[in-house]
Design a protein around this motif. Structure first.
Motif, PDB file in Angstrom:
ATOM      1  N   SER A 198       0.854  -1.180   0.000  1.00 28.18           N
ATOM      2  CA  SER A 198       0.000   0.000   0.000  1.00 28.18           C
ATOM      3  C   SER A 198       0.889   1.229   0.000  1.00 28.18           C
ATOM      4  N   ALA A 199       0.323   2.349  -0.396  1.00 27.38           N
ATOM      5  CA  ALA A 199       1.128   3.548  -0.610  1.00 27.38           C
ATOM      6  C   ALA A 199       1.413   4.332   0.664  1.00 27.38           C
ATOM      7  N   ALA A 200       0.443   4.397   1.593  1.00 37.09           N
ATOM      8  CA  ALA A 200       0.586   5.257   2.763  1.00 37.09           C
ATOM      9  C   ALA A 200       0.145   4.529   4.026  1.00 37.09           C
ATOM     10  N   VAL A 201       0.944   4.639   5.080  1.00 37.97           N
ATOM     11  CA  VAL A 201       0.609   4.009   6.357  1.00 37.97           C
ATOM     12  C   VAL A 201      -0.712   4.553   6.890  1.00 37.97           C
TER      13      VAL A 201
ATOM     14  N   ALA B 298     -10.121   3.996  15.844  1.00 36.85           N
ATOM     15  CA  ALA B 298     -11.055   4.450  16.884  1.00 36.85           C
ATOM     16  C   ALA B 298     -10.376   5.435  17.824  1.00 36.85           C
ATOM     17  N   GLY B 299      -9.121   5.141  18.222  1.00 35.87           N
ATOM     18  CA  GLY B 299      -8.407   6.056  19.102  1.00 35.87           C
ATOM     19  C   GLY B 299      -8.086   7.368  18.427  1.00 35.87           C
ATOM     20  N   LEU B 300      -7.769   7.328  17.135  1.00 37.02           N
ATOM     21  CA  LEU B 300      -7.464   8.547  16.397  1.00 37.02           C
ATOM     22  C   LEU B 300      -8.718   9.379  16.158  1.00 37.02           C
ATOM     23  N   GLU B 301      -9.823   8.723  15.872  1.00 39.10           N
ATOM     24  CA  GLU B 301     -11.087   9.439  15.661  1.00 39.10           C
ATOM     25  C   GLU B 301     -11.574  10.112  16.934  1.00 39.10           C
ATOM     26  N   GLU B 302     -11.358   9.446  18.053  1.00 37.75           N
ATOM     27  CA  GLU B 302     -11.755  10.043  19.325  1.00 37.75           C
ATOM     28  C   GLU B 302     -11.041  11.362  19.578  1.00 37.75           C
ATOM     29  N   ALA B 303      -9.854  11.499  18.999  1.00 38.87           N
ATOM     30  CA  ALA B 303      -9.088  12.740  19.146  1.00 38.87           C
ATOM     31  C   ALA B 303      -9.439  13.758  18.065  1.00 38.87           C
ATOM     32  N   GLY B 304     -10.377  13.424  17.192  1.00 43.98           N
ATOM     33  CA  GLY B 304     -10.841  14.364  16.180  1.00 43.98           C
ATOM     34  C   GLY B 304     -10.043  14.377  14.890  1.00 43.98           C
ATOM     35  N   LEU B 305      -9.154  13.402  14.706  1.00 40.66           N
ATOM     36  CA  LEU B 305      -8.345  13.370  13.488  1.00 40.66           C
ATOM     37  C   LEU B 305      -9.142  12.827  12.304  1.00 40.66           C
ATOM     38  N   THR B 306      -8.678  13.149  11.111  1.00 43.01           N
ATOM     39  CA  THR B 306      -9.275  12.655   9.871  1.00 43.01           C
ATOM     40  C   THR B 306      -8.231  11.842   9.112  1.00 43.01           C
ATOM     41  N   GLN B 307      -8.667  11.149   8.065  1.00 39.69           N
ATOM     42  CA  GLN B 307      -7.750  10.332   7.287  1.00 39.69           C
ATOM     43  C   GLN B 307      -6.624  11.166   6.691  1.00 39.69           C
ATOM     44  N   GLU B 308      -6.952  12.320   6.132  1.00 35.85           N
ATOM     45  CA  GLU B 308      -5.926  13.168   5.521  1.00 35.85           C
ATOM     46  C   GLU B 308      -4.896  13.616   6.541  1.00 35.85           C
ATOM     47  N   ARG B 309      -5.348  13.964   7.739  1.00 31.99           N
ATOM     48  CA  ARG B 309      -4.414  14.419   8.770  1.00 31.99           C
ATOM     49  C   ARG B 309      -3.546  13.264   9.278  1.00 31.99           C
ATOM     50  N   VAL B 310      -4.141  12.096   9.407  1.00 27.60           N
ATOM     51  CA  VAL B 310      -3.371  10.924   9.839  1.00 27.60           C
ATOM     52  C   VAL B 310      -2.317  10.568   8.800  1.00 27.60           C
ATOM     53  N   ARG B 311      -2.667  10.697   7.531  1.00 27.26           N
ATOM     54  CA  ARG B 311      -1.706  10.411   6.467  1.00 27.26           C
ATOM     55  C   ARG B 311      -0.462  11.290   6.611  1.00 27.26           C
ATOM     56  N   ALA B 312      -0.649  12.556   6.956  1.00 27.03           N
ATOM     57  CA  ALA B 312       0.484  13.476   7.116  1.00 27.03           C
ATOM     58  C   ALA B 312       1.323  13.129   8.341  1.00 27.03           C
ATOM     59  N   LEU B 313       0.691  12.543   9.365  1.00 25.69           N
ATOM     60  CA  LEU B 313       1.415  12.229  10.596  1.00 25.69           C
ATOM     61  C   LEU B 313       2.364  11.055  10.437  1.00 25.69           C
ATOM     62  N   TRP B 314       2.143  10.229   9.400  1.00 19.26           N
ATOM     63  CA  TRP B 314       3.041   9.104   9.143  1.00 19.26           C
ATOM     64  C   TRP B 314       3.628   9.169   7.744  1.00 19.26           C
ATOM     65  N   ALA B 315       3.700  10.373   7.194  1.00 20.01           N
ATOM     66  CA  ALA B 315       4.243  10.530   5.841  1.00 20.01           C
ATOM     67  C   ALA B 315       5.691  10.063   5.768  1.00 20.01           C
ATOM     68  N   GLY B 316       6.464  10.295   6.805  1.00 17.61           N
ATOM     69  CA  GLY B 316       7.885   9.977   6.789  1.00 17.61           C
ATOM     70  C   GLY B 316       8.198   8.502   6.683  1.00 17.61           C
ATOM     71  N   VAL B 317       7.219   7.640   6.964  1.00 14.54           N
ATOM     72  CA  VAL B 317       7.444   6.197   6.868  1.00 14.54           C
ATOM     73  C   VAL B 317       6.481   5.560   5.863  1.00 14.54           C
ATOM     74  N   SER B 318       5.959   6.351   4.956  1.00 18.52           N
ATOM     75  CA  SER B 318       5.035   5.842   3.941  1.00 18.52           C
ATOM     76  C   SER B 318       5.765   5.630   2.626  1.00 18.52           C
ATOM     77  N   PRO B 319       5.646   4.449   2.028  1.00 23.50           N
ATOM     78  CA  PRO B 319       6.369   4.151   0.782  1.00 23.50           C
ATOM     79  C   PRO B 319       6.150   5.172  -0.329  1.00 23.50           C
TER      80      PRO B 319
ATOM     81  N   TYR C  93      -5.617   1.259  -2.761  1.00 22.82           N
ATOM     82  CA  TYR C  93      -4.296   1.729  -2.347  1.00 22.82           C
ATOM     83  C   TYR C  93      -3.181   0.880  -2.948  1.00 22.82           C
ATOM     84  N   SER C  94      -3.436  -0.403  -3.146  1.00 21.34           N
ATOM     85  CA  SER C  94      -2.452  -1.238  -3.840  1.00 21.34           C
ATOM     86  C   SER C  94      -2.326  -0.815  -5.297  1.00 21.34           C
TER      87      SER C  94
END
Length: 432
Positions: free
Chosen positions: A277-280, A295-316, A360-361
């Motif tokens: 897959s392309a992004a963690v 579920a834990g990330l959503e409880e903190a109000g995060l979205t998919q786009e924001r989560v993608r940026a938080l792990w960009a450094g380890v995403s293929p 994503y594949s």
């Protein structure tokens, strides 16, 4: 009509398998800056991150995004390391280290322990060394890789070749061992690497390998860095043993780790990415088996786009260009250099995957084409978890085994009948 019925059946089967384990834990969002302190100091952003983090959750998120940008700007530093000096082979009885509490798994674990007590189980060798990435868990920092040396007679007349093999997230210690034994039949040695927080490296407080990927953003980044440098350290040890040609095989999370390692290490020329897959962040957000993390990330109000940026450094997806520097189709390199360092690549994904969703594949496939990466593609008529079920496990095994055999066969032809002096084993053999 039949295709629709088959898809519905496969999705139901896949969902049942992902729902079997009831010991998944929903954990709250944690930034985990402390897990990245050495890199922050080296990159000169430790004070800025501290100031931003002190301004609340918005500041914490901005700081973590900046950290990922710093990783992408200097990934060679982030995934860099000093070669360990304590390589050693340890001999002990193999253990299962299950991550689920299903009765059949616990029964198998108990049977293996009983056979070991009775001396009916064969001792095996494991490569051990201290990981360059340190964590608060001593057991996690002691790297473990089961050693499958090929018969010297099968290696005769060609360069010594070896694979580093990484199974899927939450794999037990026996997963993918069959593949390693298969490679031995081809005259290819293998190190079956226990990923961070997996099997013998798993902290006693955990039932599952949760700390490898979790709602703790910094710890997940650290675990990924640790996995990548551990792979590269394994290659260092193999080189010290006289090996010349190397590959990496990763499944699921192991595929992500393997790609990042190969993008930063030209020695890894045979690459088998089993589910990709392309992004963690996309996998964590959309995947069925990571719903507890979402579920834990959503409880903190995060979205998919924001989560993608938080792990960009380890995403293929951000390292395709770096990986492509050693691609057969990269016309900017001289022909001889391409011949010396070109990577051979297999990409496998599943048509009915609910963990690494198909879209994503397919982005990986598209990006490989766009970056001029030559690769072989295989599509399994199943899902992520059902890949481990009959008959799909045999189809997958055939794809992986035949590719690795052919790739190393072709590499051997580049350097026929080498006169290689085999180094003596590093460290002593320890029995336990």
């Amino acid at each position: 009509m039949f295709r629709d019925l088959y898809a519905q059946w496969m999705y139901r089967w896949e969902t049942r398998l992902t729902m079997r384990d009831e010991n998944r834990v929903v954990r709250p969002l944690e930034w985990g800056f402390e897990w990245l302190t050495p890199f922050l100091e080296q990159a000169g952003i430790a004070e800025r991150v501290e100031r931003l983090a002190a301004t609340g959750q918005d500041g914490g998120e901005r700081a973590m995004v900046e950290i990922n940008q710093a990783i992408l700007a200097d990934s060679d530093r982030f995934f860099g390391y000093d070669t360990p000096t304590d390589f050693r082979l340890e001999e002990r009885y193999p253990q299962l280290f299950p991550t689920n509490v299903r009765p059949e798994t616990l029964k198998r674990d108990a049977e293996l322990e009983q056979r070991a007590r009775e001396g009916k189980l064969q001792r095996t060798q494991f490569l051990r060394f201290t990981s360059p990435e340190r964590t608060p868990y001593a057991e996690n920092d002691l790297v473990n890789a089961r050693w499958y040396p090929a018969d010297p007679a099968k290696q005769a007349g060609k360069p010594k070749q070896a694979m580093v093999v990484m199974p899927q997230w939450n794999a037990d210690a026996f997963s993918h061992n069959v593949l390693c034994a298969l490679f031995n039949r081809f005259g290819i040695s293998a190190l079956r690497l226990s990923k961070p927080y997996h099997d013998i490296r798993r902290p006693s407080e955990l039932e599952r390998s949760d700390y490898a990927v979790s709602a703790n953003i910094g710890r997940t980044l650290s675990a990924t860095r640790q996995a990548v440098v551990d792979v590269r350290c394994c290659v260092d040890w193999l080189e010290s043993q006289g090996y010349e040609q190397f590959g990496v095989l990763g499944t699921s999370l192991g595929s992500c780790y393997g790609f990042l390692a190969s993008a930063h290490d030209k020695r890894l020329r045979v690459n088998a990415f089993n589910h990709a897959s392309a992004a963690v962040g996309d996998v964590v957000w959309a995947g069925q088996s990571t719903r507890h993390i979402r579920a834990g990330l959503e409880e903190a109000g995060l979205t998919q786009e924001r989560v993608r940026a938080l792990w960009a450094g380890v995403s293929p997806m951000h390292y395709y260009k770096k990986f492509a520097q050693h691609s057969l189709l990269n016309a900017s390199q001289q022909a001889q250099e391409r011949a010396d360092f070109a990577k051979k690549v297999l990409l496998i994904y599943s048509q009915y995957d609910l963990t690494f969703p198909l879209e994503y594949s397919l982005k990986v496939v598209q990006s490989f084409h766009e970056h001029g990466i030559e690769f072989e593609r295989r599509v399994l008529p199943c899902g992520h978890y059902t890949t481990g079920e009959t008959p799909f496990q045999y189809i997958d095994g055939w794809y992986l085994g035949s590719f690795v055999y052919r790739a190393f066969r072709d590499l051997a032809r580049e350097k026929p009948n080498p006169d290689v002096e085999v180094a003596q084993p590093v460290g002593e053999l320890v029995s336990r």
